[in-house]
Design a protein around this motif. Structure first.
Motif, PDB file in Angstrom:
ATOM      1  N   UNK A 104      15.338 -36.754  -6.026  1.00  0.00           N
ATOM      2  CA  UNK A 104      16.090 -35.396  -5.638  1.00  0.00           C
ATOM      3  C   UNK A 104      15.100 -34.253  -5.047  1.00  0.00           C
ATOM      4  N   UNK A 105      14.145 -34.211  -6.155  1.00  0.00           N
ATOM      5  CA  UNK A 105      13.106 -33.137  -5.660  1.00  0.00           C
ATOM      6  C   UNK A 105      12.321 -33.489  -4.451  1.00  0.00           C
ATOM      7  N   UNK A 106      12.092 -34.687  -4.301  1.00  0.00           N
ATOM      8  CA  UNK A 106      11.066 -35.055  -3.005  1.00  0.00           C
ATOM      9  C   UNK A 106      12.056 -34.899  -1.916  1.00  0.00           C
ATOM     10  N   UNK A 107      13.164 -34.896  -2.064  1.00  0.00           N
ATOM     11  CA  UNK A 107      14.123 -34.921  -0.751  1.00  0.00           C
ATOM     12  C   UNK A 107      14.155 -33.332  -0.490  1.00  0.00           C
ATOM     13  N   UNK A 108      14.687 -32.638  -1.366  1.00  0.00           N
ATOM     14  CA  UNK A 108      14.460 -31.053  -1.296  1.00  0.00           C
ATOM     15  C   UNK A 108      13.159 -30.648  -0.315  1.00  0.00           C
ATOM     16  N   UNK A 109      12.090 -31.002  -1.145  1.00  0.00           N
ATOM     17  CA  UNK A 109      10.751 -30.540  -0.741  1.00  0.00           C
ATOM     18  C   UNK A 109      10.531 -31.097   1.006  1.00  0.00           C
ATOM     19  N   UNK A 110      11.006 -32.285   1.132  1.00  0.00           N
ATOM     20  CA  UNK A 110      10.992 -32.620   2.385  1.00  0.00           C
ATOM     21  C   UNK A 110      11.880 -31.604   3.748  1.00  0.00           C
ATOM     22  N   UNK A 111      12.975 -31.421   3.082  1.00  0.00           N
ATOM     23  CA  UNK A 111      14.049 -30.732   4.014  1.00  0.00           C
ATOM     24  C   UNK A 111      13.293 -29.086   3.965  1.00  0.00           C
ATOM     25  N   UNK A 112      12.990 -28.666   3.033  1.00  0.00           N
ATOM     26  CA  UNK A 112      12.259 -27.400   2.898  1.00  0.00           C
ATOM     27  C   UNK A 112      11.218 -27.149   3.992  1.00  0.00           C
ATOM     28  N   UNK A 113      10.436 -28.164   3.764  1.00  0.00           N
ATOM     29  CA  UNK A 113       9.060 -28.204   4.678  1.00  0.00           C
ATOM     30  C   UNK A 113       9.398 -28.263   6.375  1.00  0.00           C
ATOM     31  N   UNK A 114      10.646 -28.973   6.323  1.00  0.00           N
ATOM     32  CA  UNK A 114      11.094 -29.314   7.787  1.00  0.00           C
ATOM     33  C   UNK A 114      11.896 -27.766   8.424  1.00  0.00           C
ATOM     34  N   UNK A 117       5.033 -46.251  -1.243  1.00  0.00           N
ATOM     35  CA  UNK A 117       5.701 -45.261  -2.354  1.00  0.00           C
ATOM     36  C   UNK A 117       4.956 -44.027  -2.957  1.00  0.00           C
ATOM     37  N   UNK A 118       4.120 -43.941  -2.185  1.00  0.00           N
ATOM     38  CA  UNK A 118       3.248 -42.518  -2.785  1.00  0.00           C
ATOM     39  C   UNK A 118       3.059 -41.797  -1.116  1.00  0.00           C
ATOM     40  N   UNK A 119       1.822 -41.923  -0.658  1.00  0.00           N
ATOM     41  CA  UNK A 119       1.665 -41.277   0.421  1.00  0.00           C
ATOM     42  C   UNK A 119       2.636 -41.407   1.640  1.00  0.00           C
ATOM     43  N   UNK A 120       3.183 -42.482   1.672  1.00  0.00           N
ATOM     44  CA  UNK A 120       4.425 -42.878   2.658  1.00  0.00           C
ATOM     45  C   UNK A 120       5.570 -42.070   2.426  1.00  0.00           C
ATOM     46  N   UNK A 121       5.899 -42.004   1.188  1.00  0.00           N
ATOM     47  CA  UNK A 121       7.235 -41.343   0.680  1.00  0.00           C
ATOM     48  C   UNK A 121       7.098 -40.029   1.375  1.00  0.00           C
ATOM     49  N   UNK A 122       6.273 -39.107   1.685  1.00  0.00           N
ATOM     50  CA  UNK A 122       6.244 -38.019   2.215  1.00  0.00           C
ATOM     51  C   UNK A 122       5.731 -38.020   3.751  1.00  0.00           C
ATOM     52  N   UNK A 123       4.690 -38.633   4.083  1.00  0.00           N
ATOM     53  CA  UNK A 123       4.265 -38.762   5.348  1.00  0.00           C
ATOM     54  C   UNK A 123       4.959 -39.705   6.288  1.00  0.00           C
ATOM     55  N   UNK A 124       5.774 -40.521   5.920  1.00  0.00           N
ATOM     56  CA  UNK A 124       6.368 -41.414   6.725  1.00  0.00           C
ATOM     57  C   UNK A 124       7.791 -40.850   7.466  1.00  0.00           C
ATOM     58  N   UNK A 125       8.419 -40.069   6.392  1.00  0.00           N
ATOM     59  CA  UNK A 125       9.437 -39.277   7.124  1.00  0.00           C
ATOM     60  C   UNK A 125       9.034 -38.316   8.101  1.00  0.00           C
ATOM     61  N   UNK A 126       7.797 -37.651   7.885  1.00  0.00           N
ATOM     62  CA  UNK A 126       7.312 -36.478   8.682  1.00  0.00           C
ATOM     63  C   UNK A 126       6.651 -37.112  10.090  1.00  0.00           C
ATOM     64  N   UNK A 127       6.042 -38.474  10.080  1.00  0.00           N
ATOM     65  CA  UNK A 127       5.230 -38.813  11.150  1.00  0.00           C
ATOM     66  C   UNK A 127       6.015 -39.886  11.611  1.00  0.00           C
ATOM     67  N   UNK A 128       6.739 -40.826  11.318  1.00  0.00           N
ATOM     68  CA  UNK A 128       7.437 -41.712  11.816  1.00  0.00           C
ATOM     69  C   UNK A 128       9.126 -41.572  11.697  1.00  0.00           C
ATOM     70  N   UNK A 129       9.797 -41.062  10.947  1.00  0.00           N
ATOM     71  CA  UNK A 129      11.037 -40.758  10.471  1.00  0.00           C
ATOM     72  C   UNK A 129      11.425 -41.702   9.332  1.00  0.00           C
ATOM     73  N   UNK A 130      12.199 -40.778   8.599  1.00  0.00           N
ATOM     74  CA  UNK A 130      12.834 -41.457   7.339  1.00  0.00           C
ATOM     75  C   UNK A 130      11.817 -41.869   6.372  1.00  0.00           C
TER      76      UNK A 130
END
Ligand code: GBH
Length: 480
Positions: free
Chosen positions: A202-212, A257-270
Motif C-alpha cells: 500500500x505504501x509502495x503504491x502511494x509512493x509511486x502515485x505521489x512521485x507521478x 521484486x526490489x528494483x523492478x517494484x518501482x522502476x518498472x512502473x516508471x520506465x515500462x508501465x505497471x
C-alpha cells in the motif's frame, strides 16, 4: 613514439558529473530551530531512544543547519560540481501542509542554494528523504492515500520556490526503503507492524502515485524551468549463487521484486509481471481472495509510466542469491521481503565496510548499471548514491574508501566505454560523516570526518577526499 593507454583506463568522459550527497535528517540538526516541526525520526528517537545505536539522535547531527557554509566550502575544496541534499519537509511545513509555511525553513534552503551557485556547484534537491512530518504520520503517513496530493502540494511549493535555481530533482529517495518503515521494525515510523506483507505494498503504491503527481505537475506548471526529475531507486542487487536455472531465476526475481517494484512502473508501465504473478499466487495460497499487491488502474499506470527524465541509482553492495526462502531469516511471513523467496549470502573474501551489509563488490555496480540499460532502454543514468563506511577508529586514514572508489569507478567506466550505457555522473555518499539511521554515529560514510565530540562538529577531510580531489582535478585539466 610512446603509445598512451586509452583514457578509459583512468578517466571518465568529458562532461561526466562528480557530486556528493547528504540528507536533511542525517546532517542538519536544528531539530526544533526557528519553527521547524517534528518528523518521524525526531519522534521515534525521542520516544524510543533505544531504536538507535547508543541512543543517538539527529537533534544536532553535523549541525549543517548552522554550518552549511562550511559544507559548501568543503564541496568547493574537493572540486565537486554537484551537491545532492534533501529538504526537510517539517522545516518548510511544520505540520506537513501548505497552510502553514515556515519562512525560516524556506530561507535556509534558499541560502544554501545561493551559496552553492555562487561557487558554481549545481544543486540536486531530494524532496523526500525519509523524514515525514509527524502530523502526517498521525493520519497514517504513507499508508494513507491522501498523502499523494499532500506530497504534490509540498512539491508544488518547492518547485515554485526554488525551481528557478534548481535543475535537478529527486522526488523520493529509495521508495523501496521507505516501505520498510511500515510492517517492520527497521526504520521510522516502524508502524503497522501487524500488517506486514500488506502495508508495504500500500505504501509502495502511494509512493509511486505521489512521485507521478509531482512529475506531472512539474510538466504542466514548471516545464519552463527545464529541470530533470527522477526518483533514487534502490533494491537488493544480486548475482546467482550458482549457474543453475533456479538460482538464475531467483536473482531475476530478486531484481524485479526490489528494483523492478518501482522502476518498472516508471520506465515500462505497471508492476513487473513476475511480481504480480508471484504475490497473487502467494496470496491465493494464504487463502485470500485478492492479491496483497493492490493493482493500479489503467489511468494510474499511464500517469506513472514515463515519469522520469533519467534513472537515479543508489548502489552500495551486492549479494549472492539462491532459490528458496531462507529458513533462518527473521523476516515475518508474509512480508515484501519473504515474498521474494530467496536466500542471500556473501563471498567471505569480499572486503567489508563497517556495516556488515556493505561488502565491496565492484563488479556488482557494473552489472546493476548494465541491467538498467537493458531493462529500461538505455536511459540516462546518474549514480545518486554510492559509498563506503568506516567505524571512525582511524580518524582520517581511510585507504579502504579509496580502494572502494577506485574499484567501483573502474567498473563504472566499463559501463560507459564497453557496455555503451548512458552513465552521466556519480554522486558520493556521503560528503560528511552522517547520522546513519538505526546505526546512529557508529557508521561513518563521510569523505569528510565530523568530530561528534566537539560542539563545533569540526570537519576534517579524510585521505579519500584528497584522493578524489586529485582525481576530479585531473579531469578538469585534461578536458580544459
Ligand atoms: C541509503 O540507503 C540511504 O539513502 C542513506 O540515507 C543511507 O545513509 C545510506 O544508504 C547508507 O545506508 O541491515 O541488511 O537490512 C541504502 C539502503 C539502508 C542499505 C540500510 C542497507 C541495511 C541493510 N541501506 N540497509 S540490512
Amino acid at each position: 613514439k610512446t603509445e598512451l593507454p586509452p583514457i578509459s583506463h583512468t578517466m571518465f568522459p568529458e562532461g561526466f558529473i562528480f557530486g556528493a550527497a547528504t540528507a536533511a535528517y542525517q546532517v542538519e540538526g536544528g531539530w526544533n530551530a526557528d519553527g521547524k516541526g517534528p518528523n518521524i525520526w525526531d519522534n521515534i528517537t525521542h520516544e524510543r531512544p533505544s531504536f538507535v545505536a547508543n541512543n543517538n539522535n539527529g537533534d544536532v547531527a553535523a549541525d549543517s543547519y548552522h554550518r552549511y557554509k562550511e559544507d559548501v566550502q568543503l564541496l568547493e575544496n574537493i572540486g565537486f560540481q554537484m551537491y545532492r541534499f534533501s529538504v526537510s519537509w517539517a522545516r518548510i511545513l511544520p505540520n506537513g501542509r501548505i497552510n502553514n509555511v515556515n519562512k525560516a525553513g524556506i530561507d535556509y534552503y534558499m541560502n544554501l542554494i545561493d551559496e552553492l551557485l555562487a561557487k558554481g556547484i549545481q544543486p540536486m534537491v531530494t524532496i523526500y528523504h525519509w523524514d515525514l512530518p509527524q502530523d502526517l504520520e498521525n493520519i497514517g503517513g504513507w499508508t494513507n492515500p491522501e498523502i499523494v496530493t499532500i506530497f504534490e502540494d509540498f512539491a508544488d511549493l518547492v518547485f515554485r520556490t526554488y525551481g528557478d535555481k534548481v535543475k535537478w530533482w529527486i522526488t523520493i529517495n529509495e521508495p523501496y526503503m521507505v516501505t520498510k518503515g511500515y510492517g517492520a521494525d527497521s526504520f521510522a515510523p516502524a508502524a503497522y507492524l501487524d500488517l506486514h506483507g500488506i502495508v508495504e505494498y500500500q505504501v509502495g503504491r502511494n509512493l509511486l502515485l505521489a512521485h507521478a503527481k509531482a512529475y506531472r505537475l512539474y510538466q504542466k506548471k514548471y516545464s519552463q524551468q527545464k529541470g530533470k526529475l527522477s526518483m533514487a531507486f534502490t533494491g537488493i542487487f544480486s548475482i546467482p549463487k550458482t549457474d543453475s536455472q533456479e538460482d538464475i531465476a531467483a536473482a531475476e526475481r530478486t531484481y524485479q521484486l526490489t528494483f523492478g517494484w518501482f522502476s518498472h512502473p516508471v520506465f515500462v508501465g505497471d508492476y513487473p509481471q513476475e511480481m504480480k504473478n508471484r504475490i497473487e499466487q502467494l496470496s491465493r495460497q494464504e487463502g485470500r481472495n485478492t492479491s496483497r499487491l493492490p493493482p493500479f488502474t489503467q489511468d494510474e499506470i499511464d500517469e506513472i509510466r514515463g515519469s522520469a527524465d533519467f534513472y537515479g541509482l543508489n548502489h552500495y553492495s551486492t549479494v549472492f542469491v539462491a532459490e528458496g526462502t531462507d529458513q533462518s531469516s527473521s523476516d515475518p511471513k508474509p512480508s515484501a521481503m519473504s515474498d521474494i523467496g530467496v536466500t542471500t549470502s556473501v563471498d567471505p573474501r569480499w572486503p567489508t565496510g563497517a556495516s556488515v551489509w556493505l561488502k565491496v563488490v565492484p563488479q556488482g555496480i557494473r552489472l546493476n548499471v548494465k541491467k538498467i540499460c537493458e531493462e529500461y532502454c538505455n536511459p540516462d543514468i546518474i549514480i545518486t548514491e554510492n559509498g563506503y563506511d568506516d567505524d571512525g577508529s582511524k580518524f582520517t586514514d581511510d585507504p579502504e574508501r579509496i580502494y572502494y572508489l577506485e574499484t567501483y569507478y573502474a567498473e563504472l567506466r566499463q559501463t560507459i566505454y564497453t557496455d555503451g550505457c548512458n552513465l552521466k555522473g556519480h554522486i558520493s555518499w556521503s560528503l560528511l560523516d552522517i547520522f546513519e539511521w538505526r546505526d546512529g554515529y557508529t557508521k561513518r560514510f563521510g569523505l569528510v570526518h565530523v568530530d561528534y565530540n566537539n560542539s563545533n562538529r569540526t570537519r576534517t577531510m579524510k585521505k579519500s577526499a584528497y584522493w578524489l580531489k586529485n582525481y576530479i582535478e585531473m579531469h578538469k585539466i585534461y578536458y580544459k
